[in-house]
Motif scaffolding. Structure first.
Motif, PDB file in Angstrom:
ATOM      1  N   GLU A 187       0.833  -1.199   0.000  1.00  0.00           N
ATOM      2  CA  GLU A 187       0.000   0.000   0.000  1.00  0.00           C
ATOM      3  C   GLU A 187       0.874   1.259   0.000  1.00  0.00           C
ATOM      4  O   GLU A 187       0.602   2.223  -0.727  1.00  0.00           O
ATOM      5  CB  GLU A 187      -0.915   0.000   1.221  1.00  0.00           C
ATOM      6  N   ALA A 188       1.933   1.241   0.805  1.00  0.00           N
ATOM      7  CA  ALA A 188       2.840   2.381   0.841  1.00  0.00           C
ATOM      8  C   ALA A 188       3.590   2.527  -0.476  1.00  0.00           C
ATOM      9  O   ALA A 188       3.811   3.643  -0.960  1.00  0.00           O
ATOM     10  CB  ALA A 188       3.827   2.225   1.997  1.00  0.00           C
ATOM     11  N   LEU A 189       3.979   1.421  -1.073  1.00  0.00           N
ATOM     12  CA  LEU A 189       4.674   1.473  -2.362  1.00  0.00           C
ATOM     13  C   LEU A 189       3.774   2.093  -3.433  1.00  0.00           C
ATOM     14  O   LEU A 189       4.228   2.884  -4.255  1.00  0.00           O
ATOM     15  CB  LEU A 189       5.109   0.067  -2.788  1.00  0.00           C
ATOM     16  N   ALA A 190       2.506   1.734  -3.419  1.00  0.00           N
ATOM     17  CA  ALA A 190       1.571   2.300  -4.395  1.00  0.00           C
ATOM     18  C   ALA A 190       1.440   3.802  -4.209  1.00  0.00           C
ATOM     19  O   ALA A 190       1.294   4.547  -5.190  1.00  0.00           O
ATOM     20  CB  ALA A 190       0.209   1.618  -4.277  1.00  0.00           C
ATOM     21  N   GLU A 191       1.516   4.272  -2.961  1.00  0.00           N
ATOM     22  CA  GLU A 191       1.401   5.708  -2.699  1.00  0.00           C
ATOM     23  C   GLU A 191       2.575   6.496  -3.267  1.00  0.00           C
ATOM     24  O   GLU A 191       2.473   7.711  -3.442  1.00  0.00           O
ATOM     25  CB  GLU A 191       1.297   5.956  -1.189  1.00  0.00           C
ATOM     26  N   ARG A 241       4.487  -2.118  -7.791  1.00  0.00           N
ATOM     27  CA  ARG A 241       5.734  -2.541  -8.440  1.00  0.00           C
ATOM     28  C   ARG A 241       6.538  -1.333  -8.905  1.00  0.00           C
ATOM     29  O   ARG A 241       7.766  -1.301  -8.782  1.00  0.00           O
ATOM     30  CB  ARG A 241       5.427  -3.465  -9.622  1.00  0.00           C
ATOM     31  N   LEU A 242       5.835  -0.350  -9.442  1.00  0.00           N
ATOM     32  CA  LEU A 242       6.518   0.877  -9.849  1.00  0.00           C
ATOM     33  C   LEU A 242       7.108   1.576  -8.633  1.00  0.00           C
ATOM     34  O   LEU A 242       8.235   2.070  -8.657  1.00  0.00           O
ATOM     35  CB  LEU A 242       5.544   1.796 -10.576  1.00  0.00           C
ATOM     36  N   GLY A 243       6.333   1.623  -7.549  1.00  0.00           N
ATOM     37  CA  GLY A 243       6.832   2.228  -6.321  1.00  0.00           C
ATOM     38  C   GLY A 243       8.066   1.523  -5.802  1.00  0.00           C
ATOM     39  O   GLY A 243       9.010   2.165  -5.330  1.00  0.00           O
ATOM     40  N   ALA A 244       8.074   0.193  -5.876  1.00  0.00           N
ATOM     41  CA  ALA A 244       9.224  -0.582  -5.406  1.00  0.00           C
ATOM     42  C   ALA A 244      10.470  -0.265  -6.226  1.00  0.00           C
ATOM     43  O   ALA A 244      11.574  -0.168  -5.676  1.00  0.00           O
ATOM     44  CB  ALA A 244       8.908  -2.073  -5.471  1.00  0.00           C
ATOM     45  N   LEU A 245      10.294  -0.084  -7.540  1.00  0.00           N
ATOM     46  CA  LEU A 245      11.436   0.282  -8.385  1.00  0.00           C
ATOM     47  C   LEU A 245      12.027   1.617  -7.929  1.00  0.00           C
ATOM     48  O   LEU A 245      13.243   1.783  -7.831  1.00  0.00           O
ATOM     49  CB  LEU A 245      11.009   0.367  -9.851  1.00  0.00           C
ATOM     50  N   GLY A 246      11.144   2.584  -7.647  1.00  0.00           N
ATOM     51  CA  GLY A 246      11.606   3.896  -7.211  1.00  0.00           C
ATOM     52  C   GLY A 246      12.289   3.842  -5.855  1.00  0.00           C
ATOM     53  O   GLY A 246      13.324   4.496  -5.641  1.00  0.00           O
ATOM     54  N   VAL A 247      11.733   3.063  -4.932  1.00  0.00           N
ATOM     55  CA  VAL A 247      12.322   2.956  -3.594  1.00  0.00           C
ATOM     56  C   VAL A 247      13.691   2.289  -3.670  1.00  0.00           C
ATOM     57  O   VAL A 247      14.660   2.753  -3.048  1.00  0.00           O
ATOM     58  CB  VAL A 247      11.377   2.178  -2.655  1.00  0.00           C
ATOM     59  N   ARG A 248      13.811   1.229  -4.428  1.00  0.00           N
ATOM     60  CA  ARG A 248      15.112   0.554  -4.553  1.00  0.00           C
ATOM     61  C   ARG A 248      16.136   1.467  -5.223  1.00  0.00           C
ATOM     62  O   ARG A 248      17.318   1.475  -4.844  1.00  0.00           O
ATOM     63  CB  ARG A 248      14.952  -0.751  -5.338  1.00  0.00           C
ATOM     64  N   ARG A 249      15.683   2.238  -6.188  1.00  0.00           N
ATOM     65  CA  ARG A 249      16.597   3.173  -6.847  1.00  0.00           C
ATOM     66  C   ARG A 249      17.091   4.231  -5.854  1.00  0.00           C
ATOM     67  O   ARG A 249      18.268   4.604  -5.865  1.00  0.00           O
ATOM     68  CB  ARG A 249      15.893   3.851  -8.024  1.00  0.00           C
ATOM     69  N   THR A 250      16.199   4.708  -5.013  1.00  0.00           N
ATOM     70  CA  THR A 250      16.593   5.706  -4.015  1.00  0.00           C
ATOM     71  C   THR A 250      17.597   5.120  -3.031  1.00  0.00           C
ATOM     72  O   THR A 250      18.587   5.769  -2.665  1.00  0.00           O
ATOM     73  CB  THR A 250      15.362   6.221  -3.259  1.00  0.00           C
ATOM     74  N   LEU A 251      17.378   3.889  -2.604  1.00  0.00           N
ATOM     75  CA  LEU A 251      18.318   3.241  -1.690  1.00  0.00           C
ATOM     76  C   LEU A 251      19.692   3.094  -2.334  1.00  0.00           C
ATOM     77  O   LEU A 251      20.722   3.313  -1.689  1.00  0.00           O
ATOM     78  CB  LEU A 251      17.776   1.881  -1.257  1.00  0.00           C
TER      79      LEU A 251
END
Length: 251
Positions: free
Chosen positions: A120-124, A140-150
């Motif tokens: 839910e947080a990833l979708a946000e 899934r798109l959110g997860a890509l962005g979060v991993r890229r930020t990390l």
């Protein structure tokens, strides 16, 4: 008109906004879209390679300033309001800036790691129109962005306990400093003789313990930014941050 490019949920952007607001410097705010907006940001900064990030301020004189500290220093020379960088406290303010940067980096890594386990947080993290178009695939798109930020900020290279220790060390130092201060008048304690950028930068460390109500986060994202291990032990610092907002954060 001065234009600030930033992320509404970012503590670094909040530091810049708070400095501009408390100095009563007029500006317009524009939300930055990660990935999509990066080419334009690189062009603005004239930085074709290497790391780029917001906040970035374009002044009405055509100057481009990146980073919350540089923006705050620029604001301190304009407008009116509390002096954010009094000359007699330069060394102390620099120390608090460095401390807050270490803590914010650690807190971001912990928050984003929690987010990777929360669909839910990833979708946000996806913009509203994209989220509605993708439906369940938005996470899934959110997860890509979060991993890229990390990866971008090396948040993946240290273990969780190392990040926790860095955040706790900053919180403990903040508590120790405040304990040495005497409350003057009816307002909250400040880290130096008066309200300065030291208070702004250290208050943001609490974002990754319990985000302030003023920070625009979705419910799931707020859950991930809140640290269940540290919220209760540092409730006194959260209360100090909230008092600081009521006293000095009017915009």
């Amino acid at each position: 008109m001065n234009e600030l490019l930033g992320l509404v949920f970012s503590p670094w952007t909040e530091k810049a906004r708070w400095a501009l607001d408390v100095r009563r410097v007029p500006y317009t705010f524009r939300h930055y879209q990660p990935l999509i907006g990066e080419p334009a940001l690189r062009a603005k900064l004239r930085r074709l390679t290497g790391r780029v990030s917001v906040p970035v301020l374009t002044t009405d004189e055509g100057r481009v300033l990146d980073g919350s500290t540089d923006i705050a220093r620029w604001a301190d020379g304009r407008g009116a309001g509390p002096t954010l960088f009094p000359a007699e406290h330069e060394a102390e303010i620099a120390r608090f800036i460095e401390l807050s940067e270490r803590a914010l980096t650690a807190g971001r890594a912990r928050a984003l790691s929690r987010m990777l386990a929360d669909d839910e947080a990833l979708a946000e993290m996806a913009p509203g129109p994209v989220r509605r178009a993708l439906g369940p695939f938005a996470s899934r798109l959110g997860a890509l962005g979060v991993r890229r930020t990390l990866r971008k900020y090396d948040g993946h290279t240290a273990d969780g306990e190392t990040h926790r220790q860095a955040l706790v060390a900053a919180l403990d130092e903040l508590r120790t400093t405040l304990a040495r201060k005497t409350l003057a008048g009816t307002g909250p304690k400040t880290l130096l003789d008066s309200f300065t950028f030291a208070d702004i930068t250290m208050s943001q460390v609490l974002v990754n313990v319990k985000p302030p109500a003023e920070l625009k986060l979705g419910a799931a994202s707020r859950r991930c930014f809140s640290d269940p291990e540290l919220g209760e032990p540092y409730a006194d610092l959260i209360a100090w941050r909230d008092d600081l907002y009521r006293a000095f954060r009017t915009s």
